[in-house]
Design a protein around this motif. Structure first.
Motif, PDB file in Angstrom:
ATOM      1  N   ALA A  24       0.833  -1.200   0.000  1.00 33.98           N
ATOM      2  CA  ALA A  24       0.000   0.000   0.000  1.00 33.98           C
ATOM      3  C   ALA A  24       0.868   1.251   0.000  1.00 33.98           C
ATOM      4  N   ASP A  25       2.009   1.163   0.649  1.00 31.31           N
ATOM      5  CA  ASP A  25       2.922   2.283   0.759  1.00 31.31           C
ATOM      6  C   ASP A  25       3.423   2.727  -0.612  1.00 31.31           C
ATOM      7  N   LEU A  26       3.653   1.792  -1.498  1.00 27.63           N
ATOM      8  CA  LEU A  26       4.182   2.088  -2.822  1.00 27.63           C
ATOM      9  C   LEU A  26       3.106   2.144  -3.900  1.00 27.63           C
ATOM     10  N   GLU A  27       2.028   1.448  -3.688  1.00 30.30           N
ATOM     11  CA  GLU A  27       0.994   1.334  -4.718  1.00 30.30           C
ATOM     12  C   GLU A  27       0.369   2.682  -5.081  1.00 30.30           C
ATOM     13  N   GLN A  28       0.038   3.471  -4.087  1.00 25.48           N
ATOM     14  CA  GLN A  28      -0.634   4.745  -4.363  1.00 25.48           C
ATOM     15  C   GLN A  28       0.239   5.725  -5.154  1.00 25.48           C
ATOM     16  N   PRO A  29       1.492   5.950  -4.742  1.00 25.64           N
ATOM     17  CA  PRO A  29       2.301   6.864  -5.558  1.00 25.64           C
ATOM     18  C   PRO A  29       2.493   6.359  -6.992  1.00 25.64           C
ATOM     19  N   MET A  30       2.621   5.041  -7.163  1.00 26.03           N
ATOM     20  CA  MET A  30       2.811   4.493  -8.502  1.00 26.03           C
ATOM     21  C   MET A  30       1.562   4.711  -9.360  1.00 26.03           C
ATOM     22  N   VAL A  60       7.056  10.739  -7.188  1.00 27.48           N
ATOM     23  CA  VAL A  60       8.369  10.084  -7.219  1.00 27.48           C
ATOM     24  C   VAL A  60       9.021  10.199  -5.849  1.00 27.48           C
ATOM     25  N   GLU A  61       8.928  11.371  -5.245  1.00 28.67           N
ATOM     26  CA  GLU A  61       9.507  11.573  -3.910  1.00 28.67           C
ATOM     27  C   GLU A  61       8.850  10.655  -2.877  1.00 28.67           C
ATOM     28  N   LYS A  62       7.550  10.500  -2.965  1.00 29.06           N
ATOM     29  CA  LYS A  62       6.849   9.595  -2.044  1.00 29.06           C
ATOM     30  C   LYS A  62       7.294   8.156  -2.274  1.00 29.06           C
ATOM     31  N   ALA A  63       7.415   7.769  -3.531  1.00 27.14           N
ATOM     32  CA  ALA A  63       7.810   6.400  -3.866  1.00 27.14           C
ATOM     33  C   ALA A  63       9.224   6.097  -3.361  1.00 27.14           C
ATOM     34  N   LYS A  64      10.093   7.085  -3.418  1.00 22.27           N
ATOM     35  CA  LYS A  64      11.471   6.892  -2.946  1.00 22.27           C
ATOM     36  C   LYS A  64      11.516   6.519  -1.469  1.00 22.27           C
ATOM     37  N   LYS A  65      10.546   6.976  -0.712  1.00 22.35           N
ATOM     38  CA  LYS A  65      10.514   6.745   0.732  1.00 22.35           C
ATOM     39  C   LYS A  65       9.814   5.446   1.109  1.00 22.35           C
ATOM     40  N   SER A  66       9.301   4.730   0.132  1.00 13.47           N
ATOM     41  CA  SER A  66       8.557   3.502   0.391  1.00 13.47           C
ATOM     42  C   SER A  66       9.483   2.370   0.816  1.00 13.47           C
ATOM     43  N   ASP A  67       8.943   1.522   1.653  1.00 12.24           N
ATOM     44  CA  ASP A  67       9.672   0.315   2.044  1.00 12.24           C
ATOM     45  C   ASP A  67       9.548  -0.703   0.926  1.00 12.24           C
ATOM     46  N   MET A  68      10.627  -1.452   0.722  1.00 11.73           N
ATOM     47  CA  MET A  68      10.602  -2.513  -0.275  1.00 11.73           C
ATOM     48  C   MET A  68      11.734  -3.476   0.002  1.00 11.73           C
ATOM     49  N   PRO A  69      11.678  -4.642  -0.619  1.00 10.82           N
ATOM     50  CA  PRO A  69      12.750  -5.616  -0.408  1.00 10.82           C
ATOM     51  C   PRO A  69      14.117  -5.031  -0.779  1.00 10.82           C
ATOM     52  N   GLU A  74      17.799  -0.869  -4.611  1.00 13.48           N
ATOM     53  CA  GLU A  74      18.833  -0.107  -5.301  1.00 13.48           C
ATOM     54  C   GLU A  74      18.452   0.169  -6.755  1.00 13.48           C
ATOM     55  N   LYS A  75      18.014  -0.863  -7.463  1.00 18.35           N
ATOM     56  CA  LYS A  75      17.619  -0.690  -8.868  1.00 18.35           C
ATOM     57  C   LYS A  75      16.363   0.165  -8.980  1.00 18.35           C
ATOM     58  N   PHE A  76      15.437  -0.019  -8.059  1.00 24.25           N
ATOM     59  CA  PHE A  76      14.206   0.765  -8.069  1.00 24.25           C
ATOM     60  C   PHE A  76      14.522   2.252  -7.901  1.00 24.25           C
ATOM     61  N   LEU A  77      15.386   2.566  -6.945  1.00 25.81           N
ATOM     62  CA  LEU A  77      15.756   3.962  -6.721  1.00 25.81           C
ATOM     63  C   LEU A  77      16.543   4.528  -7.903  1.00 25.81           C
ATOM     64  N   GLU A  78      17.354   3.684  -8.524  1.00 30.15           N
ATOM     65  CA  GLU A  78      18.069   4.102  -9.732  1.00 30.15           C
ATOM     66  C   GLU A  78      17.069   4.506 -10.817  1.00 30.15           C
ATOM     67  N   GLY A  79      16.060   3.681 -11.007  1.00 26.47           N
ATOM     68  CA  GLY A  79      15.029   3.975 -12.000  1.00 26.47           C
ATOM     69  C   GLY A  79      14.272   5.247 -11.681  1.00 26.47           C
ATOM     70  N   LEU A  80      13.920   5.430 -10.404  1.00 21.08           N
ATOM     71  CA  LEU A  80      13.217   6.656 -10.021  1.00 21.08           C
ATOM     72  C   LEU A  80      14.086   7.882 -10.251  1.00 21.08           C
ATOM     73  N   GLY A  81      15.388   7.743 -10.008  1.00 19.60           N
ATOM     74  CA  GLY A  81      16.309   8.854 -10.262  1.00 19.60           C
ATOM     75  C   GLY A  81      16.338   9.229 -11.732  1.00 19.60           C
ATOM     76  N   HIS A 117      10.041  -1.129 -13.996  1.00 17.90           N
ATOM     77  CA  HIS A 117       8.810  -1.427 -13.268  1.00 17.90           C
ATOM     78  C   HIS A 117       8.887  -2.746 -12.502  1.00 17.90           C
ATOM     79  N   LYS A 118       9.628  -3.709 -13.014  1.00 20.83           N
ATOM     80  CA  LYS A 118       9.757  -4.995 -12.331  1.00 20.83           C
ATOM     81  C   LYS A 118      10.358  -4.847 -10.945  1.00 20.83           C
ATOM     82  N   TYR A 119      11.134  -3.802 -10.727  1.00 21.88           N
ATOM     83  CA  TYR A 119      11.746  -3.577  -9.408  1.00 21.88           C
ATOM     84  C   TYR A 119      10.764  -2.982  -8.414  1.00 21.88           C
ATOM     85  N   ALA A 120       9.623  -2.517  -8.890  1.00 20.20           N
ATOM     86  CA  ALA A 120       8.603  -1.960  -7.999  1.00 20.20           C
ATOM     87  C   ALA A 120       7.748  -3.055  -7.390  1.00 20.20           C
TER      88      ALA A 120
END
Length: 124
Positions: A24-30, A60-69, A74-81, A117-120
């Motif tokens: 839920a933490d990541l789903e809404q910003p995405m 994007v800023e909200k998504a960066k703060k989301s918890d994830m595996p 690392e790859k997810f944050l790279e993509g967001l950057g 997207h696969k990293y999300a």
């Protein structure tokens, strides 16, 4: 009326508890990023495009703060950057009056979505 509403409310509450907070933490910003992307690409003027791109940047800023595996973070944050870089370039182009370049940068955002997207995804 209140008694008939209680079972619905209870099932909604239990359903909410069953969902992992991480998803839920990541789903809404995405979802909001996707919505704003579509609106920006459909926009008829620079002001509207700017508004939707700025809203995407906020998500994007909200998504960066989301918890994830950790394995994917690392790859997810790279993509967001990279997405953020393209959004900034799009805004710069709009300020310069170059809507075609702004749209080209939005196209790159879509390409990045396909790549990262696969990293999300929350599992694994």
């Amino acid at each position: 009326m209140v008694k008939s509403f209680r079972p619905v409310l209870l099932s909604l509450m239990l359903g909410a508890l069953a969902l992992p907070a991480v998803a839920a933490d990541l789903e809404q910003p995405m979802k909001k990023m996707g919505f704003n992307y579509k609106q920006a690409t459909k926009a008829d003027d620079a002001a509207s495009m700017t508004k939707y791109i700025e809203q995407m940047k906020a998500e994007v800023e909200k998504a960066k703060k989301s918890d994830m595996p950790a394995a994917k973070k690392e790859k997810f944050l790279e993509g967001l950057g990279e997405v953020e870089t393209e959004l900034d370039a799009s805004l710069t182009a709009l300020k310069a009056g170059d809507e075609a370049t702004a749209r080209a940068h939005l196209d790159k955002v879509n390409d990045l979505k396909k790549e990262y997207h696969k990293y999300a995804k929350q599992k694994g």
